[in-house]
Design a protein around this motif. Structure first.
Motif, PDB file in Angstrom:
ATOM      1  N   PRO A 116       0.808  -1.237   0.000  1.00 15.73           N
ATOM      2  CA  PRO A 116       0.000   0.000   0.000  1.00 15.73           C
ATOM      3  C   PRO A 116       0.832   1.274   0.000  1.00 15.73           C
ATOM      4  N   TYR A 117       1.991   1.265   0.675  1.00 16.25           N
ATOM      5  CA  TYR A 117       2.821   2.475   0.709  1.00 16.25           C
ATOM      6  C   TYR A 117       3.273   2.841  -0.712  1.00 16.25           C
ATOM      7  N   ARG A 118       3.815   1.843  -1.412  1.00 17.18           N
ATOM      8  CA  ARG A 118       4.328   2.105  -2.757  1.00 17.18           C
ATOM      9  C   ARG A 118       3.173   2.406  -3.717  1.00 17.18           C
ATOM     10  N   ARG A 119       2.058   1.731  -3.542  1.00 18.29           N
ATOM     11  CA  ARG A 119       0.930   1.982  -4.425  1.00 18.29           C
ATOM     12  C   ARG A 119       0.465   3.433  -4.285  1.00 18.29           C
ATOM     13  N   ARG A 120       0.531   3.958  -3.051  1.00 18.99           N
ATOM     14  CA  ARG A 120       0.133   5.344  -2.844  1.00 18.99           C
ATOM     15  C   ARG A 120       1.069   6.287  -3.609  1.00 18.99           C
ATOM     16  N   LEU A 121       2.357   6.059  -3.505  1.00 20.30           N
ATOM     17  CA  LEU A 121       3.325   6.894  -4.226  1.00 20.30           C
ATOM     18  C   LEU A 121       3.142   6.755  -5.731  1.00 20.30           C
ATOM     19  N   ASN A 122       2.943   5.533  -6.196  1.00 17.14           N
ATOM     20  CA  ASN A 122       2.758   5.315  -7.635  1.00 17.14           C
ATOM     21  C   ASN A 122       1.527   6.047  -8.147  1.00 17.14           C
ATOM     22  N   THR A 123       0.459   6.021  -7.366  1.00 16.03           N
ATOM     23  CA  THR A 123      -0.765   6.713  -7.765  1.00 16.03           C
ATOM     24  C   THR A 123      -0.541   8.215  -7.848  1.00 16.03           C
ATOM     25  N   ASP A 124       0.144   8.765  -6.857  1.00 15.05           N
ATOM     26  CA  ASP A 124       0.343  10.215  -6.801  1.00 15.05           C
ATOM     27  C   ASP A 124       1.355  10.717  -7.823  1.00 15.05           C
ATOM     28  N   PHE A 125       2.265   9.838  -8.265  1.00 14.28           N
ATOM     29  CA  PHE A 125       3.328  10.275  -9.181  1.00 14.28           C
ATOM     30  C   PHE A 125       3.335   9.453 -10.470  1.00 14.28           C
ATOM     31  N   ALA A 126       2.167   8.944 -10.833  1.00 15.21           N
ATOM     32  CA  ALA A 126       1.975   8.245 -12.106  1.00 15.21           C
ATOM     33  C   ALA A 126       2.996   7.131 -12.320  1.00 15.21           C
ATOM     34  N   GLY A 127       3.374   6.472 -11.238  1.00 11.52           N
ATOM     35  CA  GLY A 127       4.291   5.344 -11.340  1.00 11.52           C
ATOM     36  C   GLY A 127       5.749   5.722 -11.523  1.00 11.52           C
ATOM     37  N   ARG A 128       6.042   7.012 -11.605  1.00 18.32           N
ATOM     38  CA  ARG A 128       7.425   7.467 -11.811  1.00 18.32           C
ATOM     39  C   ARG A 128       8.085   7.681 -10.448  1.00 18.32           C
ATOM     40  N   VAL A 129       8.456   6.577  -9.827  1.00 25.49           N
ATOM     41  CA  VAL A 129       9.001   6.582  -8.468  1.00 25.49           C
ATOM     42  C   VAL A 129      10.250   5.718  -8.419  1.00 25.49           C
ATOM     43  N   GLY A 130      11.303   6.242  -7.832  1.00 25.80           N
ATOM     44  CA  GLY A 130      12.531   5.472  -7.623  1.00 25.80           C
ATOM     45  C   GLY A 130      12.854   5.379  -6.146  1.00 25.80           C
ATOM     46  N   ILE A 131      13.119   4.173  -5.661  1.00 25.33           N
ATOM     47  CA  ILE A 131      13.468   3.948  -4.259  1.00 25.33           C
ATOM     48  C   ILE A 131      14.952   3.593  -4.198  1.00 25.33           C
ATOM     49  N   TYR A 132      15.704   4.323  -3.374  1.00 26.20           N
ATOM     50  CA  TYR A 132      17.156   4.164  -3.359  1.00 26.20           C
ATOM     51  C   TYR A 132      17.662   3.869  -1.950  1.00 26.20           C
ATOM     52  N   THR A 133      18.554   2.899  -1.856  1.00 19.83           N
ATOM     53  CA  THR A 133      19.279   2.636  -0.619  1.00 19.83           C
ATOM     54  C   THR A 133      20.568   3.445  -0.633  1.00 19.83           C
ATOM     55  N   LYS A 134      21.266   3.465   0.482  1.00 17.05           N
ATOM     56  CA  LYS A 134      22.542   4.187   0.537  1.00 17.05           C
ATOM     57  C   LYS A 134      23.522   3.623  -0.489  1.00 17.05           C
ATOM     58  N   GLU A 135      23.555   2.301  -0.603  1.00 18.65           N
ATOM     59  CA  GLU A 135      24.478   1.658  -1.536  1.00 18.65           C
ATOM     60  C   GLU A 135      24.172   2.058  -2.975  1.00 18.65           C
ATOM     61  N   MET A 136      22.891   2.130  -3.318  1.00 19.33           N
ATOM     62  CA  MET A 136      22.506   2.516  -4.677  1.00 19.33           C
ATOM     63  C   MET A 136      22.898   3.963  -4.958  1.00 19.33           C
ATOM     64  N   LEU A 137      22.756   4.823  -3.964  1.00 17.74           N
ATOM     65  CA  LEU A 137      23.129   6.223  -4.142  1.00 17.74           C
ATOM     66  C   LEU A 137      24.636   6.374  -4.321  1.00 17.74           C
ATOM     67  N   LEU A 138      25.396   5.667  -3.512  1.00 19.99           N
ATOM     68  CA  LEU A 138      26.855   5.777  -3.570  1.00 19.99           C
ATOM     69  C   LEU A 138      27.416   5.261  -4.887  1.00 19.99           C
ATOM     70  N   THR A 139      26.771   4.257  -5.459  1.00 11.27           N
ATOM     71  CA  THR A 139      27.251   3.700  -6.730  1.00 11.27           C
ATOM     72  C   THR A 139      26.613   4.385  -7.932  1.00 11.27           C
ATOM     73  N   GLY A 140      25.721   5.335  -7.678  1.00 12.00           N
ATOM     74  CA  GLY A 140      25.076   6.058  -8.775  1.00 12.00           C
ATOM     75  C   GLY A 140      24.149   5.183  -9.596  1.00 12.00           C
ATOM     76  N   GLN A 141      23.584   4.161  -8.969  1.00 12.83           N
ATOM     77  CA  GLN A 141      22.717   3.219  -9.685  1.00 12.83           C
ATOM     78  C   GLN A 141      21.395   3.870 -10.049  1.00 12.83           C
ATOM     79  N   ASN A 142      21.217   4.176 -11.343  1.00 10.91           N
ATOM     80  CA  ASN A 142      20.024   4.860 -11.846  1.00 10.91           C
ATOM     81  C   ASN A 142      19.766   6.177 -11.102  1.00 10.91           C
ATOM     82  N   PHE A 143      20.840   6.810 -10.646  1.00 14.27           N
ATOM     83  CA  PHE A 143      20.733   8.051  -9.875  1.00 14.27           C
ATOM     84  C   PHE A 143      21.595   9.098 -10.570  1.00 14.27           C
ATOM     85  N   SER A 144      20.914  10.077 -11.198  1.00 17.92           N
ATOM     86  CA  SER A 144      21.627  11.077 -11.999  1.00 17.92           C
ATOM     87  C   SER A 144      20.843  12.377 -11.994  1.00 17.92           C
ATOM     88  N   PRO A 145      21.446  13.478 -12.498  1.00 19.30           N
ATOM     89  CA  PRO A 145      20.706  14.743 -12.580  1.00 19.30           C
ATOM     90  C   PRO A 145      19.429  14.620 -13.408  1.00 19.30           C
TER      91      PRO A 145
END
Length: 869
Positions: A116-145
């Motif tokens: 339900p948490y993710r479904r709420r975000l998906n509904t409010d942002f038309a499914g354009r949602v990215g969830i990032y852990t610290k490791e994903m942020l540090l490695t730049g995994q799908n994380f860019s300007p």
């Protein structure tokens, strides 16, 4: 998963605060005005003054008891907050949690598309949602300007991962140079934002430039100076705290009364506390209660289809060096009572046989969990029903930290069996008063109060084969002796099996009495809630901060029966007014379209206005999110510079349309067509600055659209009145009590024990006239935007409702000669129409001091008139 009623109230509170903040552009003024609208003082006796701990950053808290769905509410809040941010701001959220267990849980839930948490975000942002852990942020995994501009980016981090002075290697990485994030360093050029002595490409610098919304889960754990430094390091644009127990300096914008959760079936209340004369009896009753609850759950499942497996939490006293031995002894005791080993789990800081078991699964056998305080925040299993303390009778029984774990209601549904809607605590303390105080602390720590527990009577007699254990002085007894459990005699414990085909063991008759009593207590608790609700009183902390004034005793019965007419709309006219609904203003927009509407909008005053003024320098109380970061501003300027004139206009058209249509009131194509027609009428000078004035232009166009809508609604209203589609029907009921911002209880003939005293001089003169006129039975001052409303094409809240001794109801609007009366004609016409449709019992008057408009009265003439009504 839809928002519960109390959650919707919290979301409305958040929206109201944001609206006030954008209106005032000052953190302190907005705070005072926000609470003023609720009738609550800021300061002594009311809410605390605003705490500007992070300079210029709106930092507010939602106080919601354990089990109230704080995380879901935070997800629902993100879109509301971002909608008030400047156009073009990156949609990024940093979600901070206090522990690894909550970190893993939050990552898991927000990453799951079906949760339900993710479904709420998906509904409010038309499914354009990215969830990032610290490791994903540090490695730049799908994380860019590019990604942070295109979608909602949620970065889930622990408090500890941002402690700048941490010695942990993985924490320091956030502050170290990072080649994976070089594109951000090239993109951002605002040196003023950079953290000193930290590389440009460090993750913390990236987050600072993005100025994220920060959500602080369990924020009561983040009140230290280090925590404030942590938040400052993120350079947030907005901070939202989530907790059941805010710190004293928190800026709480919404208080949820704990009993609202009970009404929505979110929690198992009351907590029934039983004090037993031995640990034998604690074990017996806990197991016996588990069996009885499971029988109830089996019966429930046959009709509802919902599976429940009640769980007991056995809480042992911590003994540092002998933890594992203590828990194994408890486990062996349960095994001796023929509890299958697969039904028993241990969960402590050092021993964990619970592991990653999914306790909600039908194939999970666990019914008994042995712990101390390891099950704290982040462990939420609604199947946990019973807390059984196995501390020695002479030990301090500390259930404070763990009590909240048994409060969540399975499936957030009320169950047919009252026993399944209640929580249970068993103890064997010689100092029961102290135990109860710890239970109250536990309830307070979960956001509840002492009125949410009940004491179970000592209905169980001593088992004949059990001997009383002599009182032991803890300070004279070796620690190991305390946890020897030599006082527990498994052979003395009688337990009835839950299986319907098993041979029953003898059960003492007092168990039946205990169950009967638990059912009675649960019923009484719910009746008390219903009684409070029927009185209409606002409860909890918020109620304590309000001055609530009930109807005068002599008018109570009359007011219960009185209903004032309001406008209703007939869907299909009939003789009995059965097909009618309360008129809503939006219904009057039926058929409205912007196509063909006047598109001439005066833009002269907008020329040269910047699309976002840097007001940061005006003072630390100005909301920092109002400022477009320099990097964003430069990016937009470079983007516009590369565009052809036609492209600039089209880009600004899109931005203007987005600004106007945030509430999605119009089809995108319709609003775009109208804005293009407006732009086609603009002068060359106006077009020359469109790229820096689009917000100002959007506001002017929006005002024009609102005026067009208002004219259409007014015309439609009177057409429907003439056709008989709109009627008046007695509907509005006076509240049982009012909560005025300022009150006066000294003026005679008032309907309530005190009335709103927020009056100007002329309104006070009119009130005094009512109070001194013999023909008046009672008068009431309508609280602005909170009381009786003439719900036509505008919402007209008159100043007074008055009853004469002849039985007439007068609705009176006052107009001092010093006031702007531009809307007076519309209000007067609406009021007269209301009176005409309501019948001879009702009258509408507009009263001026000396210079009335046509159809209204001068005060001295009105004073003569009411003596005759």
């Amino acid at each position: 998963m839809e928002l519960k009623n109390y959650q919707k109230v919290v979301m409305r509170d958040l929206t109201a605060y944001l609206t006030q903040l954008n209106q005032d552009n000052d953190l302190f003024q907005a705070w005072n005005h926000y609470w003023d609208e609720k009738g609550i003082a800021v300061g002594l006796g009311g809410v605390p003054a605003y705490n500007n701990a992070i300079s210029g950053v709106p930092h507010v808290c939602m106080k919601v008891p354990t089990g109230g769905g704080k995380t879901f509410m935070a997800c629902a809040a993100v879109r509301r907050i971002l909608s008030e941010m400047p156009e073009g701001k990156s949609k990024i959220v940093v979600w901070l949690v206090p522990s690894d267990s909550i970190l893993l849980q939050t990552i898991k839930n927000l990453s799951d598309p079906e949760h339900p948490y993710r479904r709420r975000l998906n509904t409010d942002f038309a499914g354009r949602v990215g969830i990032y852990t610290k490791e994903m942020l540090l490695t730049g995994q799908n994380f860019s300007p590019d990604t942070v501009r295109e979608m909602l980016t949620v970065c889930i981090l622990s408090y500890g991962s941002l402690r700048i002075n941490s010695k942990k290697k993985d924490v320091r990485k956030i502050y170290q140079e990072n080649g994976n994030l070089l594109r951000f360093a090239e993109y951002f050029k605002d040196d003023d934002v950079l953290l000193a002595d930290t590389p440009d490409s460090a993750l913390i610098q990236v987050l600072r430039h993005l100025s994220p919304i920060v959500i602080v889960d369990e924020s009561h754990n983040a009140g230290s100076d280090l925590s404030v430094e942590m938040l400052n390091n993120l350079n947030p644009s907005f901070v939202l705290d989530l907790t059941a127990t805010p710190r004293k300096n928190s800026n709480i914008i919404s208080y949820v009364d704990a009993r609202e959760l009970k009404k929505e079936n979110m929690v198992k209340l009351p907590v029934i506390v039983y004090n037993r004369n031995s640990r034998n009896r604690v074990i017996q009753d806990a197991i016996q209660m588990q069996g009885i609850l499971e029988k109830q759950a089996m019966t429930e499942e046959q009709t509802s289809g919902r599976y429940i497996r009640p769980i007991v939490l056995f809480q042992a006293q911590p003994k540092t060096s002998t933890d594992s031995e203590t828990f194994e002894k408890i486990k062996r005791l349960l095994l001796e009572l023929n509890i299958p080993e697969e039904q028993i789990a241990i969960k402590t800081s050092k021993v964990d046989t619970l592991g990653k078991a999914n306790l909600m699964q039908r194939d999970c056998p666990i019914r008994f969990i042995i712990t101390v305080n390891a099950l704290k925040e982040g462990w939420d299993c609604p199947f946990a029903y019973i807390l059984a303390s196995l501390a020695n009778k002479t030990s301090k029984v500390d259930v404070e930290q763990i009590l909240g774990r048994i409060l969540r209601q399975p499936y957030a549904r009320k169950h047919a069996s009252g026993l399944l809607n209640t929580s249970y605590v068993f103890t064997c303390s010689n100092d029961f008063h102290n135990t109860l105080e710890n239970i109250v602390k536990g309830l307070n720590g979960a956001g509840f109060s002492r009125k949410d527990y009940r004491i179970g009577e000592k209905v169980l007699s001593e088992l004949p084969q059990e001997q009383e254990i002599p009182m032991i002085q803890p300070q004279l007894e070796p620690i190991a002796k305390e946890d020897s459990f030599s006082d527990i005699n498994p052979s003395a414990i009688q337990i009835a099996p839950i299986s319907s085909n098993a041979k029953p063991l003898p059960v003492v008759s007092d168990v039946t009495a205990m169950i009967t009593q638990a059912q009675q207590i649960a019923t009484q608790y719910e009746e008390e809630i219903q009684q409070e609700e029927s009185l209409g009183l606002i409860g909890g902390e918020l109620g304590e901060m309000m001055d609530q004034y009930p109807v005068q005793a002599q008018f109570t019965e009359e007011i219960k029966a009185l209903r004032l007419p309001q406008f209703f709309m007939q869907s299909v006219p009939d003789l009995f007014d059965t097909n009618v609904v309360l008129l809503q203003k939006d219904s009057l927009l039926d058929g409205f379209t912007l196509s063909g509407q006047d598109a001439n909008v005066n833009m002269a005053l907008s020329v040269g206005e910047g699309y976002m003024v840097d007001i940061q320098a005006q003072g630390e109380a100005i909301p920092k999110y109002k400022r477009i970061p320099r990097a964003e501003s430069e990016y937009l300027q470079q983007l516009f510079a590369r565009m052809a004139p036609e492209e600039k206009i089209e880009s600004c058209t899109k931005k203007i349309c987005h600004q106007i249509n945030r509430e999605k009131a119009f089809a995108t194509s319709e609003i775009e067509d109208y804005v293009r027609r407006v732009i086609a009428n603009m002068t060359e000078d106006e077009l020359a600055v469109i790229e820096t004035s689009f917000i100002s232009y959007a506001e002017r166009i929006k005002s024009k659209i609102i005026s067009l809508q208002r004219a259409y609604q007014e015309k439609k209203f009177y057409q429907w009145v003439d056709s008989g589609k709109i009627i008046c029907k007695e509907c509005y009921a006076f509240p049982n009590q009012i909560v005025p911002k300022a009150a006066n209880d000294s003026v005679p003939l008032s309907l309530y024990e005190a009335e709103c005293d927020d009056l100007n001089k002329f309104e006070a003169k009119l009130r005094d006239l009512f109070a001194s006129t013999d023909s008046i039975e009672w008068w009431h001052r309508v609280i602005d935007r909170k009381g009786f409303c003439l719900n036509g094409f505008i919402h007209h809240y008159p100043d007074f409702v008055v009853k004469t001794k002849s039985g007439k109801i007068l609705v009176v609007e006052s107009k001092g000669d010093d006031r702007d009366n531009s809307d007076s004609k519309a209000k007067l016409k609406l009021g007269k129409q209301w009176a005409a449709l309501s019948g001879s019992k009702y009258r509408y008057f507009m009263v001026f001091d000396k210079n009335p408009i046509e159809g209204a009265y001068k005060l001295e003439d009105f004073a003569e008139l009411i003596n005759c009504i």
